[in-house]
Design a protein around this motif. Structure first.
Motif, mmCIF file in Angstrom:
data_model
loop_
_atom_site.group_PDB
_atom_site.id
_atom_site.type_symbol
_atom_site.label_atom_id
_atom_site.label_comp_id
_atom_site.label_asym_id
_atom_site.label_seq_id
_atom_site.Cartn_x
_atom_site.Cartn_y
_atom_site.Cartn_z
ATOM 1 N N LEU A 49 0.834 -1.198 0.000
ATOM 2 C CA LEU A 49 0.000 0.000 0.000
ATOM 3 C C LEU A 49 0.872 1.253 0.000
ATOM 4 O O LEU A 49 0.565 2.233 -0.673
ATOM 5 C CB LEU A 49 -0.943 -0.004 1.206
ATOM 6 N N GLU A 50 1.962 1.211 0.713
ATOM 7 C CA GLU A 50 2.885 2.345 0.755
ATOM 8 C C GLU A 50 3.451 2.640 -0.637
ATOM 9 O O GLU A 50 3.525 3.796 -1.057
ATOM 10 C CB GLU A 50 4.021 2.072 1.733
ATOM 11 N N GLU A 51 3.842 1.590 -1.360
ATOM 12 C CA GLU A 51 4.378 1.779 -2.714
ATOM 13 C C GLU A 51 3.310 2.343 -3.653
ATOM 14 O O GLU A 51 3.602 3.226 -4.470
ATOM 15 C CB GLU A 51 4.899 0.453 -3.264
ATOM 16 N N ILE A 52 2.077 1.849 -3.533
ATOM 17 C CA ILE A 52 0.980 2.362 -4.356
ATOM 18 C C ILE A 52 0.767 3.841 -4.074
ATOM 19 O O ILE A 52 0.618 4.647 -4.994
ATOM 20 C CB ILE A 52 -0.311 1.557 -4.107
ATOM 21 N N ASN A 53 0.773 4.216 -2.806
ATOM 22 C CA ASN A 53 0.612 5.628 -2.439
ATOM 23 C C ASN A 53 1.735 6.492 -3.008
ATOM 24 O O ASN A 53 1.496 7.591 -3.493
ATOM 25 C CB ASN A 53 0.541 5.789 -0.926
ATOM 26 N N PHE A 55 1.083 6.746 -6.951
ATOM 27 C CA PHE A 55 -0.129 7.366 -7.471
ATOM 28 C C PHE A 55 -0.633 8.568 -6.665
ATOM 29 O O PHE A 55 -1.342 9.405 -7.206
ATOM 30 C CB PHE A 55 -1.262 6.341 -7.569
ATOM 31 N N LEU A 56 -0.301 8.658 -5.397
ATOM 32 C CA LEU A 56 -0.889 9.709 -4.577
ATOM 33 C C LEU A 56 0.095 10.773 -4.122
ATOM 34 O O LEU A 56 -0.262 11.936 -3.999
ATOM 35 C CB LEU A 56 -1.584 9.103 -3.358
ATOM 36 N N LEU A 57 1.282 10.388 -3.845
ATOM 37 C CA LEU A 57 2.262 11.332 -3.308
ATOM 38 C C LEU A 57 3.162 11.843 -4.420
ATOM 39 O O LEU A 57 4.308 11.461 -4.552
ATOM 40 C CB LEU A 57 3.114 10.654 -2.221
#
Length: 66
Positions: free
Chosen positions: A55-59, A62-64
């Motif tokens: 989840l951290e890698e996805i964030n 795509f989000l950060l």
């Protein structure tokens, strides 16, 4: 190189195979790789599954945006 493309390369996955797994055309994947904000929530979920991302890698991808 953007963060998603770097992860794809790190995993040793070819972009054509990655596009097939995502269910999108290779040419459309190239457009999306230029602008990761264009990925839908479902596509982001599939990306995480295909690349086995946390989840951290996805964030981070795509989000950060930095």
């Amino acid at each position: 190189m953007n963060k998603l493309l770097k992860k794809i390369d790190e995993k040793g996955i070819k972009k054509k195979f990655f596009a097939e797994k995502l269910g999108i055309a290779y040419s459309y994947l190239n457009i999306k790789l230029q602008n990761p904000e264009k990925f839908s929530a479902l596509e982001i979920r599939k990306v995480g599954e295909i690349l086995n991302l946390t989840l951290e890698e996805i964030n981070e991808i795509f989000l950060l945006r930095k």
